[in-house]
Design a protein around this motif. Structure first.
Motif, PDB file in Angstrom:
ATOM      1  N   ASP A   1      71.123 -56.313  50.950  1.00 57.05           N
ATOM      2  CA  ASP A   1      71.920 -55.541  51.825  1.00 57.05           C
ATOM      3  C   ASP A   1      71.639 -54.097  50.940  1.00 57.05           C
ATOM      4  O   ASP A   1      72.425 -53.851  49.997  1.00 57.05           O
ATOM      5  CB  ASP A   1      73.276 -55.723  51.817  1.00 57.05           C
ATOM      6  CG  ASP A   1      74.311 -54.975  52.798  1.00 57.05           C
ATOM      7  OD1 ASP A   1      73.722 -53.823  53.220  1.00 57.05           O
ATOM      8  OD2 ASP A   1      75.317 -55.341  53.210  1.00 57.05           O
TER       9      ASP A   1
ATOM     10  N   MET B   1      70.591 -63.456  55.017  1.00 58.91           N
ATOM     11  CA  MET B   1      70.590 -62.248  54.475  1.00 58.91           C
ATOM     12  C   MET B   1      70.551 -62.282  53.062  1.00 58.91           C
ATOM     13  O   MET B   1      71.119 -62.631  52.271  1.00 58.91           O
ATOM     14  CB  MET B   1      71.642 -61.321  54.907  1.00 58.91           C
ATOM     15  CG  MET B   1      71.471 -59.917  54.354  1.00 58.91           C
ATOM     16  SD  MET B   1      73.006 -58.796  54.914  1.00 58.91           S
ATOM     17  CE  MET B   1      74.269 -59.426  53.867  1.00 58.91           C
TER      18      MET B   1
ATOM     19  N   LYS C   1      69.225 -54.159  56.134  1.00 54.65           N
ATOM     20  CA  LYS C   1      69.631 -55.547  55.595  1.00 54.65           C
ATOM     21  C   LYS C   1      68.146 -56.260  55.744  1.00 54.65           C
ATOM     22  O   LYS C   1      67.389 -56.004  56.972  1.00 54.65           O
ATOM     23  CB  LYS C   1      70.694 -56.329  56.457  1.00 54.65           C
ATOM     24  CG  LYS C   1      71.906 -55.504  56.267  1.00 54.65           C
ATOM     25  CD  LYS C   1      73.221 -56.121  57.075  1.00 54.65           C
ATOM     26  CE  LYS C   1      74.420 -55.172  56.680  1.00 54.65           C
ATOM     27  NZ  LYS C   1      75.475 -55.841  57.655  1.00 54.65           N
TER      28      LYS C   1
END
Length: 205
Positions: A197, A194, A181
Motif C-alpha cells: 500500500d 494486497m 495498491k
C-alpha cells in the motif's frame, strides 16, 4: 516489430490498397488497426460497414465483431470493465477468426445476437447497454474457451472478479489513492492479496 508499420490517418481504401493522409502512394496490408485510444468516435466509418456509430457502435457480435463483415472488429467498447485483459481476450478471439480456427454462426444468428446485446438492460440508456461489471469475467472465460485457452489457474476468473469488486468499492471511497495498491495472487488461498500500500509509504515519508 517486423511487418508492422505506423501511419497517419487513412483517407482512402481501394480494395486492399490504403492511402494515408499526406502520402500519395498506396500501401497494401493484411490488417489495419485503428489505435484511437479513448476517442471512441467512429463516425468516420463508411455506412457500407453497416455499423451505427452514434452513442455506441452497434451491432457488434460478441461485443466486438461486425456481424456482416466478421474480418472487421471494434475492441474495448464495453464499459465498467478492466480494459486490458478484456481487450486481450477479444484480440485473441478475433485472431482465431482470422486464422479460420473458429467456425462462426450464420450471419442471421450473429446479427440477432448482436442486436440483443443492446437490449440487455431496457431500463437504462443505450450507452450503458455494453456495461458488464462482474459479467466481464465470464465473458473473458467464454472467449478463452472458444480459443482453446486453458487458464493456468482454475479459479482465475473468480478471483479476478472478487478483486475487481473489491477495488471498485475502494475506488468509490478513495478515488485519488485506490491505484496506489499492489495485489498478488496467492495459490493457497485462491485469491488476490494486497502486498503493498504505497499510500502508507507516502504517509511515513
Amino acid at each position: 516489430t517486423p511487418g508492422v508499420f505506423q501511419y497517419t490517418e487513412p483517407v482512402l481504401f481501394e480494395g486492399d490498397v490504403v492511402y494515408f493522409k499526406g502520402d500519395a502512394e498506396g500501401h497494401r496490408f493484411d490488417v489495419i488497426i485503428f489505435a484511437t485510444g479513448y476517442d471512441t468516435n467512429l463516425q468516420y466509418l463508411d455506412p457500407d460497414c453497416l455499423i451505427e456509430t452514434d452513442v455506441i457502435p452497434r451491432p457488434l457480435y460478441k461485443f466486438a465483431i461486425n456481424p456482416k463483415y466478421p474480418t472487421m472488429a471494434i475492441f474495448n467498447q464495453c464499459v465498467f470493465i478492466a480494459p486490458f485483459p478484456f481487450c486481450e481476450y477479444q484480440a485473441l478471439y478475433f485472431r482465431q477468426i482470422l486464422l479460420g480456427e473458429i467456425k462462426l454462426d450464420s450471419y442471421e444468428e450473429r446479427l440477432e445476437e448482436a442486436r440483443n446485446l443492446v437490449k440487455r438492460k431496457p431500463d437504462l440508456h443505450l450507452k450503458y447497454q455494453y456495461g458488464l461489471h462482474l459479467e466481464q469475467f465470464e465473458y473473458n472465460k467464454d472467449l478463452a474457451d472458444m480459443c482453446g485457452i486453458l487458464l493456468e489457474l482454475e479459479n482465475d476468473m473468480e478471483a479476478l472478479s472478487r478483486l475487481y469488486d473489491s477495488v471498485g468499492k475502494d475506488r468509490g471511497v478513495n478515488p485519488s489513492t485506490y491505484r496506489n495498491k499492489e495485489y498478488k495472487y496467492e495459490g493457497e488461498s485462491g485469491d488476490y492479496k494486497m502486498i503493498e500500500d504505497w499510500n502508507l509509504l507516502e504517509t511515513r515519508i
